[in-house]
Motif scaffolding. Structure first.
Motif, PDB file in Angstrom:
ATOM      1  N   GLN A  71     -27.222 -57.273  12.425  1.00 51.59           N
ATOM      2  CA  GLN A  71     -28.653 -56.954  12.484  1.00 51.59           C
ATOM      3  C   GLN A  71     -28.933 -56.271  13.823  1.00 51.59           C
ATOM      4  O   GLN A  71     -28.399 -56.674  14.859  1.00 51.59           O
ATOM      5  N   MET A  72     -29.784 -55.268  13.814  1.00 53.22           N
ATOM      6  CA  MET A  72     -30.041 -54.485  15.027  1.00 53.22           C
ATOM      7  C   MET A  72     -30.566 -55.326  16.190  1.00 53.22           C
ATOM      8  O   MET A  72     -30.307 -55.006  17.340  1.00 53.22           O
ATOM      9  N   ASN A  73     -31.259 -56.424  15.911  1.00 48.97           N
ATOM     10  CA  ASN A  73     -31.764 -57.233  17.023  1.00 48.97           C
ATOM     11  C   ASN A  73     -30.652 -57.900  17.817  1.00 48.97           C
ATOM     12  O   ASN A  73     -30.872 -58.377  18.927  1.00 48.97           O
ATOM     13  N   GLU A  74     -29.422 -57.924  17.295  1.00 49.37           N
ATOM     14  CA  GLU A  74     -28.284 -58.461  18.055  1.00 49.37           C
ATOM     15  C   GLU A  74     -27.998 -57.621  19.294  1.00 49.37           C
ATOM     16  O   GLU A  74     -27.478 -58.130  20.288  1.00 49.37           O
ATOM     17  N   ILE A  75     -28.333 -56.340  19.233  1.00 44.71           N
ATOM     18  CA  ILE A  75     -28.123 -55.476  20.400  1.00 44.71           C
ATOM     19  C   ILE A  75     -28.954 -55.986  21.571  1.00 44.71           C
ATOM     20  O   ILE A  75     -28.472 -56.055  22.697  1.00 44.71           O
ATOM     21  N   GLU A  76     -30.193 -56.358  21.306  1.00 43.99           N
ATOM     22  CA  GLU A  76     -31.080 -56.826  22.374  1.00 43.99           C
ATOM     23  C   GLU A  76     -30.518 -58.037  23.104  1.00 43.99           C
ATOM     24  O   GLU A  76     -30.710 -58.194  24.307  1.00 43.99           O
ATOM     25  N   LEU A  77     -29.815 -58.906  22.382  1.00 40.87           N
ATOM     26  CA  LEU A  77     -29.226 -60.102  22.998  1.00 40.87           C
ATOM     27  C   LEU A  77     -28.075 -59.766  23.932  1.00 40.87           C
ATOM     28  O   LEU A  77     -27.728 -60.554  24.811  1.00 40.87           O
ATOM     29  N   ASN A  78     -27.465 -58.603  23.729  1.00 45.42           N
ATOM     30  CA  ASN A  78     -26.303 -58.187  24.510  1.00 45.42           C
ATOM     31  C   ASN A  78     -26.576 -56.982  25.404  1.00 45.42           C
ATOM     32  O   ASN A  78     -25.658 -56.424  25.978  1.00 45.42           O
ATOM     33  N   MET A  79     -27.842 -56.567  25.509  1.00 47.32           N
ATOM     34  CA  MET A  79     -28.196 -55.357  26.239  1.00 47.32           C
ATOM     35  C   MET A  79     -29.154 -55.699  27.387  1.00 47.32           C
ATOM     36  O   MET A  79     -30.367 -55.707  27.218  1.00 47.32           O
ATOM     37  N   PRO A  80     -28.616 -55.977  28.576  1.00 43.60           N
ATOM     38  CA  PRO A  80     -29.489 -56.314  29.698  1.00 43.60           C
ATOM     39  C   PRO A  80     -30.298 -55.125  30.225  1.00 43.60           C
ATOM     40  O   PRO A  80     -31.290 -55.315  30.920  1.00 43.60           O
ATOM     41  N   SER A  81     -29.878 -53.902  29.867  1.00 44.10           N
ATOM     42  CA  SER A  81     -30.578 -52.736  30.371  1.00 44.10           C
ATOM     43  C   SER A  81     -30.261 -51.526  29.487  1.00 44.10           C
ATOM     44  O   SER A  81     -29.382 -51.585  28.632  1.00 44.10           O
ATOM     45  N   PHE A  82     -30.979 -50.443  29.731  1.00 47.36           N
ATOM     46  CA  PHE A  82     -30.706 -49.178  29.062  1.00 47.36           C
ATOM     47  C   PHE A  82     -31.323 -48.061  29.885  1.00 47.36           C
ATOM     48  O   PHE A  82     -32.171 -48.311  30.739  1.00 47.36           O
ATOM     49  N   ALA A  83     -30.899 -46.831  29.615  1.00 44.77           N
ATOM     50  CA  ALA A  83     -31.460 -45.661  30.290  1.00 44.77           C
ATOM     51  C   ALA A  83     -32.202 -44.821  29.263  1.00 44.77           C
ATOM     52  O   ALA A  83     -31.723 -44.638  28.148  1.00 44.77           O
ATOM     53  N   GLY A  84     -33.376 -44.330  29.639  1.00 43.16           N
ATOM     54  CA  GLY A  84     -34.168 -43.489  28.757  1.00 43.16           C
ATOM     55  C   GLY A  84     -35.263 -44.272  28.071  1.00 43.16           C
ATOM     56  O   GLY A  84     -35.540 -45.418  28.402  1.00 43.16           O
ATOM     57  N   GLN A  85     -35.869 -43.635  27.098  1.00 44.19           N
ATOM     58  CA  GLN A  85     -36.862 -44.287  26.259  1.00 44.19           C
ATOM     59  C   GLN A  85     -36.133 -44.798  25.026  1.00 44.19           C
ATOM     60  O   GLN A  85     -35.039 -44.331  24.712  1.00 44.19           O
ATOM     61  N   VAL A  86     -36.738 -45.735  24.318  1.00 45.33           N
ATOM     62  CA  VAL A  86     -36.054 -46.315  23.171  1.00 45.33           C
ATOM     63  C   VAL A  86     -36.994 -46.403  21.975  1.00 45.33           C
ATOM     64  O   VAL A  86     -38.189 -46.649  22.132  1.00 45.33           O
TER      65      VAL A  86
END
Length: 101
Positions: A71-86
């Motif tokens: 499920q795509m929300n699993e990324i949020e649990l493993n993504m402390p940061s990102f670059a750009g807009q989302v």
């Protein structure tokens, strides 16, 4: 997997905690963004993935790389940061650079 020093300010993409998820996401980014140079910086506890201008990740691609339902929300649990807009949906996540004036 390209390991270089980025020279652009328009780089976008996720920062993922190191491990199985990060490995799958690196592979998925390469598949979901054909023809684009993928810059991968490996640090002790995380992986920074960067592309010029836009980075797309599709749920089905990540699921295929992990070999299990995802499920795509699993990324949020493993993504402390990102670059750009989302931009997110149930089936994809898009990181992008949009210059505002």
């Amino acid at each position: 997997m390209a390991m270089t020093t980025p020279k652009s300010r328009n780089l976008v993409g996720p920062v993922i905690q190191a491990g199985e998820m990060a490995d799958a996401i690196v592979e998925a980014v390469q598949d979901d963004n054909p023809g684009k140079q993928v810059l991968v910086s490996s640090r002790a506890s995380y992986i920074r993935i960067e592309l010029e201008g836009e980075c797309i990740l599709r749920r089905e691609t990540i699921q295929s790389k992990l070999g299990r339902p995802f499920q795509m929300n699993e990324i949020e649990l493993n993504m402390p940061s990102f670059a750009g807009q989302v931009e997110t949906s149930d089936d994809s996540i898009r990181f992008y650079y949009e210059q505002s004036f």
